[in-house]
Design a protein around this motif. Structure first.
Motif: not given
Length: 205
Positions: A23-34
């Motif tokens: 999910c690169p689009d989600l990853a791009k706008q997130a601060t970090q992986l949870v």
């Protein structure tokens, strides 16, 4: 497998999510992986849907208002966060806390399956409709909440014999924040967790 080995395996799964570009689009706008938090050897795993704003900032699941209520419910059955494992299906925060899409849930499902394989819990508690439908596709949360389901869980990614699981679908803690009746329902359903664990430990059906 020891707890430290299990934690290493979970860390490797987290790294795989990053390396595989899920999910690169989600990853791009997130601060970090949870990824998840708690005891990698826990008997109980809680699965929510996706991180919110606070979770995204701190890198921990269920640390906002819903998390405080989850802590309260854990306390009511004499459990601490450190004794359970808490995660979400989707590991990046969707923008504006929108619901995760079907594609996003599907993309993260293989990694969640690997998480469950490593932890190998006795009971999986799903929090809300999205995670409930993942393990119980025909679930209707208003009808099925608080009812334990026995499941022979054997996802495609699993090479072994599969896991015998008891799945307990519950409403999401967020649903109870502004609704006293829902809060009561959740507390009542939550109280079934130690009863289920005791029965499983004693080998009861």
């Amino acid at each position: 497998m020891s707890s430290s080995n299990k934690q290493k395996r979970l860390d490797q799964i987290a790294q795989s999510i990053i390396d595989d570009g899920v999910c690169p689009d989600l990853a791009k706008q997130a601060t970090q992986l949870v990824m998840g938090a708690g005891d990698p050897d826990a008997s109980v795993v809680f699965i929510g849907e996706a991180p919110g704003k606070k979770e995204d900032e701190l890198g921990q699941p269920f640390v906002g208002a819903s998390g405080k209520f989850l802590d309260e419910m854990l306390e009511s059955i004499h459990l601490k966060r450190s004794q359970v494992y808490i995660t979400n299906i989707v590991k990046y925060r969707p923008p504006s806390n929108r619901d995760p899409s079907r594609e996003e849930k599907d993309a993260f499902t293989p990694y969640l399956e690997r998480q469950l394989e490593v932890i190998s819990p006795k009971v999986v508690v799903t929090l809300g409709r999205h995670s409930g439908e993942y393990l119980l596709p025909d679930i209707k949360i208003s009808r099925d909440h608080g009812n334990p389901f026995r499941l022979k869980w054997n996802p495609e990614s699993h090479q072994g014999k599969g896991l015998e699981l008891v799945v307990l679908p519950l409403y999401h803690p967020a649903a109870a924040l502004y609704n006293g009746n829902m809060r009561e329902t959740l507390m009542y359903d939550f109280a079934k967790i130690p009863i289920i664990i005791k029965k499983l430990t004693n080998g009861e059906k």
